[in-house]
Design a protein around this motif. Structure first.
Motif, PDB file in Angstrom:
ATOM      1  N   LEU A 276      43.480  52.475  -1.866  1.00 32.29           N
ATOM      2  CA  LEU A 276      42.584  52.275  -2.895  1.00 32.29           C
ATOM      3  C   LEU A 276      41.428  51.270  -2.536  1.00 32.29           C
ATOM      4  N   PHE A 277      41.950  50.365  -1.864  1.00 34.99           N
ATOM      5  CA  PHE A 277      40.700  49.584  -1.351  1.00 34.99           C
ATOM      6  C   PHE A 277      39.736  50.111  -0.312  1.00 34.99           C
TER       7      PHE A 277
ATOM      8  N   TRP B 259      36.031  50.406  -1.029  1.00 40.45           N
ATOM      9  CA  TRP B 259      35.055  49.907   0.099  1.00 40.45           C
ATOM     10  C   TRP B 259      34.084  50.861   0.506  1.00 40.45           C
ATOM     11  N   SER B 260      34.526  52.166   0.840  1.00 34.64           N
ATOM     12  CA  SER B 260      33.669  53.178   1.257  1.00 34.64           C
ATOM     13  C   SER B 260      32.549  53.639   0.110  1.00 34.64           C
TER      14      SER B 260
ATOM     15  N   ASP C  29      28.820  50.707  -6.882  1.00 32.13           N
ATOM     16  CA  ASP C  29      29.508  49.323  -7.083  1.00 32.13           C
ATOM     17  C   ASP C  29      30.571  49.522  -8.013  1.00 32.13           C
ATOM     18  N   GLY C  30      31.174  48.451  -8.519  1.00 32.35           N
ATOM     19  CA  GLY C  30      32.514  48.765  -9.247  1.00 32.35           C
ATOM     20  C   GLY C  30      32.242  49.265 -10.603  1.00 32.35           C
ATOM     21  N   ASN C  31      30.958  49.071 -11.066  1.00 36.33           N
ATOM     22  CA  ASN C  31      30.453  49.611 -12.327  1.00 36.33           C
ATOM     23  C   ASN C  31      29.922  50.984 -12.541  1.00 36.33           C
ATOM     24  N   SER C  32      30.026  51.442 -11.161  1.00 37.00           N
ATOM     25  CA  SER C  32      29.414  53.081 -11.112  1.00 37.00           C
ATOM     26  C   SER C  32      30.355  53.848 -11.565  1.00 37.00           C
ATOM     27  N   PRO C  33      30.066  55.230 -12.091  1.00 37.25           N
ATOM     28  CA  PRO C  33      30.866  56.199 -12.862  1.00 37.25           C
ATOM     29  C   PRO C  33      31.917  56.469 -11.659  1.00 37.25           C
ATOM     30  N   GLU C  34      31.350  56.653 -10.259  1.00 35.21           N
ATOM     31  CA  GLU C  34      32.653  57.135  -9.351  1.00 35.21           C
ATOM     32  C   GLU C  34      33.548  56.085  -9.121  1.00 35.21           C
ATOM     33  N   ALA C  35      33.427  54.750  -9.065  1.00 31.94           N
ATOM     34  CA  ALA C  35      34.387  53.784  -8.816  1.00 31.94           C
ATOM     35  C   ALA C  35      35.210  53.824 -10.295  1.00 31.94           C
ATOM     36  N   ARG C  36      34.637  53.852 -11.468  1.00 30.67           N
ATOM     37  CA  ARG C  36      35.177  54.156 -12.582  1.00 30.67           C
ATOM     38  C   ARG C  36      36.110  55.150 -12.772  1.00 30.67           C
ATOM     39  N   ALA C  37      35.833  56.165 -11.922  1.00 35.01           N
ATOM     40  CA  ALA C  37      36.774  57.337 -12.210  1.00 35.01           C
ATOM     41  C   ALA C  37      37.818  57.181 -11.367  1.00 35.01           C
TER      42      ALA C  37
ATOM     43  N   TRP D 158      43.524  42.895   1.200  1.00 34.79           N
ATOM     44  CA  TRP D 158      43.049  43.906   1.992  1.00 34.79           C
ATOM     45  C   TRP D 158      41.699  43.877   2.360  1.00 34.79           C
ATOM     46  N   GLU D 159      40.854  43.108   1.380  1.00 42.70           N
ATOM     47  CA  GLU D 159      39.477  42.913   1.612  1.00 42.70           C
ATOM     48  C   GLU D 159      39.355  41.922   2.751  1.00 42.70           C
ATOM     49  N   LEU D 160      40.051  40.693   2.910  1.00 40.52           N
ATOM     50  CA  LEU D 160      40.015  39.652   3.747  1.00 40.52           C
ATOM     51  C   LEU D 160      40.603  39.977   5.052  1.00 40.52           C
ATOM     52  N   VAL D 161      41.748  41.048   5.040  1.00 37.15           N
ATOM     53  CA  VAL D 161      42.089  41.821   6.129  1.00 37.15           C
ATOM     54  C   VAL D 161      41.000  42.600   6.809  1.00 37.15           C
ATOM     55  N   SER D 162      40.255  43.395   6.112  1.00 31.93           N
ATOM     56  CA  SER D 162      38.988  43.839   6.635  1.00 31.93           C
ATOM     57  C   SER D 162      38.026  43.316   7.339  1.00 31.93           C
ATOM     58  N   TYR D 163      37.854  42.007   6.989  1.00 31.30           N
ATOM     59  CA  TYR D 163      36.772  41.089   7.533  1.00 31.30           C
ATOM     60  C   TYR D 163      37.538  40.636   8.781  1.00 31.30           C
TER      61      TYR D 163
END
Length: 318
Positions: free
Chosen positions: A232-233, A237-238, A246-254, A273-278
């Motif tokens: 999911l992360f 992220w992609s 962003d998180g408010n986009s229709p795609e993310a909400r979908a 997972w976000e911190l792991v990616s950094y």
């Protein structure tokens, strides 16, 4: 035959040679991807549907794993490519390859970036899949991990995922930051679920067609047992980095509509997972002697501000 590829014309010629054996004269080979393995779309002189060919680049084990996985996954209802021919059907010795019908030339990255309304339906399907993947194929994958022909590949991926996060490369360039990061990571409830995950479930590995169906590729490079929040992360992220959604986009909400409400623990896992990616970005940059200033700033901001995450993960909690 006209071959078009500025990066590796030798591989294009090899792909043309292979596909001509199975289908006849090739009109053009067009590279579409080149990382762990080399993928190209093949067009023919006659009225034959285009094919996608995946040829070993530097990890033949990934293709061998997919040859073992895909027929079984498709039977279980997982949307993966159909394999028509492999190197085992070819008369001479060659690097591992797969030939597949071209499901679609449209990656989810491009579809979302073009603001196509149908992208929402595809994103919802992605959310449902990552939530249900273990139910569909988890039991059979666990058997393949121990008895399958590609068990060594599956074991190597799993061991790499289960190993403690390595901050040694970061420590070489900023010891204080590496120690602070390690301490901060220790405070997380590290995901301990053992569910089936893709491992690189991002928009470049997801194809979609005109009917909003999806097809997920590259399972052989990173499939393992982990938390679904890992997939999911990387999907979210992609969407943010490559598609500017962003998180408010229709795609993310979908995506969230598809996977369903998140528990507080799952929200915490997304932050993990976000911190792991950094940290992984910092390690890779350190290995290549690249400038770490941007990723170091992201890590510091994440730690000092006790960041909610680049999508404010808490807003998606149930």
């Amino acid at each position: 035959m006209q071959t078009r590829n500025p990066h590796n014309p030798e591989r294009d010629r090899k792909i043309a040679e292979i596909t001509e054996y199975f289908f006849g004269p090739v009109a053009r080979v067009s590279k579409c991807h080149s990382q762990t393995n080399y993928c190209a779309i093949v067009m023919f002189e006659q009225a034959i549907p285009q094919r996608l060919v995946k040829l070993t680049n530097y990890n033949p084990h990934a293709i061998e794993a997919e040859i073992e996985l895909y027929p079984r996954m498709a039977e279980a209802g997982v949307p993966v490519p159909k394999i028509e021919f492999t190197h085992r059907d070819y008369p001479s010795v060659t690097d591992p390859f797969m030939i597949m019908p071209l499901f679609s030339g449209a990656k989810l990255t491009a579809v979302c970036s073009q603001d196509v309304p149908d992208a929402v339906a595809a994103c919802q399907s992605c959310g449902r899949l990552l939530r249900n993947l273990d139910t569909l194929f988890g039991t059979e994958f666990r058997e393949l991990q121990t008895t399958g022909q590609s068990k060594e590949q599956f074991t190597a991926i799993q061991e790499g995922l289960d190993a403690p996060l390595d901050v040694s490369c970061l420590k070489q360039v900023d010891r204080r930051l590496a120690c602070s990061t390690a301490e901060y990571l220790d405070e997380f409830r590290v995901p301990i679920e053992r569910q089936l995950t893709h491992g690189q479930f991002h928009t470049e590995n997801i194809l979609t067609d005109e009917e909003n169906r999806i097809c997920v590729v590259d399972f052989g490079e990173s499939i393992a047992l982990s938390s679904p929040t890992r997939d999911l992360f990387y999907l979210l992220w992609s969407l943010q980095i490559w598609c500017q959604r962003d998180g408010n986009s229709p795609e993310a909400r979908a995506v969230f509509d598809g996977c369903g409400p998140l528990s507080d623990e799952e929200v915490d896992q997304l932050r993990y997972w976000e911190l792991v990616s950094y940290v992984n970005q910092a390690n890779e940059a350190a290995k290549r002697s690249e400038d770490l200033s941007v990723v170091k700033a992201k890590i510091l901001e994440f730690i000092r501000a006790d960041s909610k995450g680049f999508m404010d993960w808490s807003s998606f909690a149930s």
